[in-house]
Design an enzyme around this catalytic site. Sequence first.
Site, PDB file in Angstrom:
ATOM      1  N   GLU A  23       0.779  -1.230   0.000  1.00 29.20           N
ATOM      2  CA  GLU A  23       0.000   0.000   0.000  1.00 29.20           C
ATOM      3  C   GLU A  23       0.815   1.287   0.000  1.00 29.20           C
ATOM      4  O   GLU A  23       0.384   2.288  -0.572  1.00 29.20           O
ATOM      5  CB  GLU A  23      -0.936   0.004   1.224  1.00 29.20           C
ATOM      6  CG  GLU A  23      -1.953  -1.115   1.240  1.00 29.20           C
ATOM      7  CD  GLU A  23      -2.949  -1.012   0.095  1.00 29.20           C
ATOM      8  OE1 GLU A  23      -3.296   0.117  -0.304  1.00 29.20           O
ATOM      9  OE2 GLU A  23      -3.358  -2.057  -0.419  1.00 29.20           O
TER      10      GLU A  23
ATOM     11  N   SER B 177     -43.088 -36.660  38.756  1.00 32.08           N
ATOM     12  CA  SER B 177     -42.558 -37.208  40.006  1.00 32.08           C
ATOM     13  C   SER B 177     -41.236 -36.593  40.429  1.00 32.08           C
ATOM     14  O   SER B 177     -40.806 -36.784  41.569  1.00 32.08           O
ATOM     15  CB  SER B 177     -42.404 -38.721  39.893  1.00 32.08           C
ATOM     16  OG  SER B 177     -43.673 -39.324  39.755  1.00 32.08           O
TER      17      SER B 177
END
Length: 808
Positions: free
Chosen positions: A120, A494
Amino acid sequence: MHSIPPKPDRPPDRFASGRAACAPVARGSRGFAWWYLLVALVAVPALATLAGLLGLSLAALLANDRLPSLEAVTDYRPKIPLRVYTADGVLIGEFGEERRSFVRIQDVPPVMKNAILAAEDARFFEHGGVDPVGIARAALSNVFSGGRDQGASTITMQVARNFFLSSEKTYTRKIYEILLALRIEESLGKDEILELYLNQIFLGKRAYGFASASQVYFGKPLSSLSAAEAAMLAGLPKAPSLYNPLVNPKRATERQRYILGRMLEAGFLTQAAYEQALAEKLRFSAPSNNPKLSAPYVAELARQLAYEMFSEDIYTAGLNVYTTVLSADQRAANAAVRAGVLDYDRRYGYRGPEGFVELPADAADAEERIEDAVERARDVDDFLGAVVLAAGPKSVKVSRGDGHVIEIRDAGLKFAAAALGDRLPAERRLRRGSLVRIVDAGNGGWQITQLPEVQAALVAANTADGSIRALVGGFDFNRNKFNRVTQAWRQPGSAFKPFVYSAALEKSVMTSTLVNDAPFTLDASRTGGQAWEPKNYDGRFEGPMTMRRGLVKSKNLVSVRILDSIGPRYAQDYVTRFGFDRSRHPAYLTMALGAGSVTPWQMVGGYSVFANGGYRVSPYIVARITDSQGRLLALAQPGRAGDPALRTIDERNAFIMSTMLRDVVRTGTATRARALKRSDIAGKTGTTNDSHDAWFAGYQPEIAAVTWVGFDQPRKLGDRETGGGLALPIWMSYMAHALGTVPEQGLSPPPGVANINGEWYYSETTPGQGTRSIGVPEPEPDPGSGPDATYLPSWLRPTPAMPHDPGI
């Protein structure tokens, strides 16, 4: 006659006729004209350039007043998503539009910096934000190419554009970009600017910044990148979609090789390193949005809590939420739930294809329809959608729309074999156009399968403080985000009986109290609805038995009679000590059979009370929240067992209940859990009326876990499906891992209990003092045994290996 004129000294002027009326021009005057033309040729461009510069200067002065504040870069606050982790630091969730992991410049490896500079802005550390050499090079390139392809943007200019400007290619935007770059260079150092660039730039796949891109594309941190990998990432800023190695590998490789060449030219790579990088074969991470560990229900709970505390800021502020979940436990829980659900689903056979797609004769049109159907179906983990192209009794050909035909034969057709005949209706038969699920069976083979309809949930917690170790809220989060651990209010059956029995101990009922297991009918005033004749799950009645045996065998008639003796309203108040909602457990005798509503989250908290000696600790799942810099923002401060303020039931009560619940595993409805070969496991199975819900809630002194199986829209699981057959195996699979390194722990009797003939009692509620019987005549005391002896006849006394019946 005319005389011939003399020959002129020079050729006639070809333009003389056009200048006939003009006076002759002296030679000196003609030389002055050429000099004037030369001056004009130089002066006009110079004046034009000067005017342009003046215009640009004026534009710059005007634009300078309109430049935005640099606060966005001088006080950089990157948009970092909310991340959720396990207690041991494994990522399980990420929330936010942008994937970004902020990294300090000093933590970026040189190879990554060099690759970026080579790609770049090789002169980044030499120019002041704008590179005249680069601009001149770009200008010449644009003149010869006839366009504006080269932008000559430095890294600083790209930072200016990314933070403040659009990406449109105009001269006006370029002026602003240059001015902003110059101001940025005045305000920040080079390393600070490069740090901004490294963290802000978009690199495709929702990845912002190179640290995030490194994870997305290679599944590794920046510090582990090679030169070849760094060059590949450095090629992305130019055009993330064009140079994405997962989408355009050819172009991405060309760009990578160009950057490696630039790195060689700049002296960032030696010749040997350059050649090695060119030869390196890159291995990319599979394109996926999934975190490292599947725990979506945990991540969503953490997100909700963070949102309650910090609102919308959580998606950009870079918060880190650390849960209490352990990654190994979560993996074990995932596997246990998956295996349990699939085992149930396969027992009930293949239901047929998910849908049907009309496939035209034209191959291209058919391919398009297949792709659409597979995309709509969405893959669920490894359950892949596919469309049948041809089906026969020995071979089925399917496609996923990629032009590749998969042929399934032999064992791969076993599960769906019934759907290959002609007797079934068309909607249940496999034929051309049927939408099915396939799974990779390994060794290149495939199987036809189906997505299960049944759901399951699991939650496990540390009994000392309530911290959640693992949580699975359903089979598949993407299909249904409903969390069955925290949101599903279901009847516990239960599995709720122990809380009623615990209340009974406080009302002078003893584990040796005789309770009549015999049928009776209750009128509507006592049930809250209509007349009710409770029954046992196995349909058998065994007459008088001890309360302990009634719980071990999960006898419904025993539980109802006990609740009737202590009073439903008392029990309704008492169960709130375990964290249950009073309003969800109406004060009727049906409470004894778990007819109220609970969540697995509540159940794991309730059973933890028995496990930790009587302290109510609230389950919690978020340990702490930090900001992006690791600073602490929130910290859980859970209560711990042992704190007198948290005691909710008598220590003796918790101890005696644990002895009974251990017997449920030893000789009762949960004997399957003996396969874990531990003596310190306690728990209770639960199955609701018509088998709509199957539960197992159990614990070891350090860990409590609850599992549930059922359909979201309640319906019968099966004629003989129970908590012991469905939920308990899931619980066992998880606990086999969770207890792998935990030593067995015995039960130490607390002060104030007495052991008489192998049975435990409160010291003040021993035989002769507590309730002798419920619903049966009181038996005669055992002659000659003394006042403190048990009054039970020998045939009713508990034995070390009491027989049991399968039950709920």
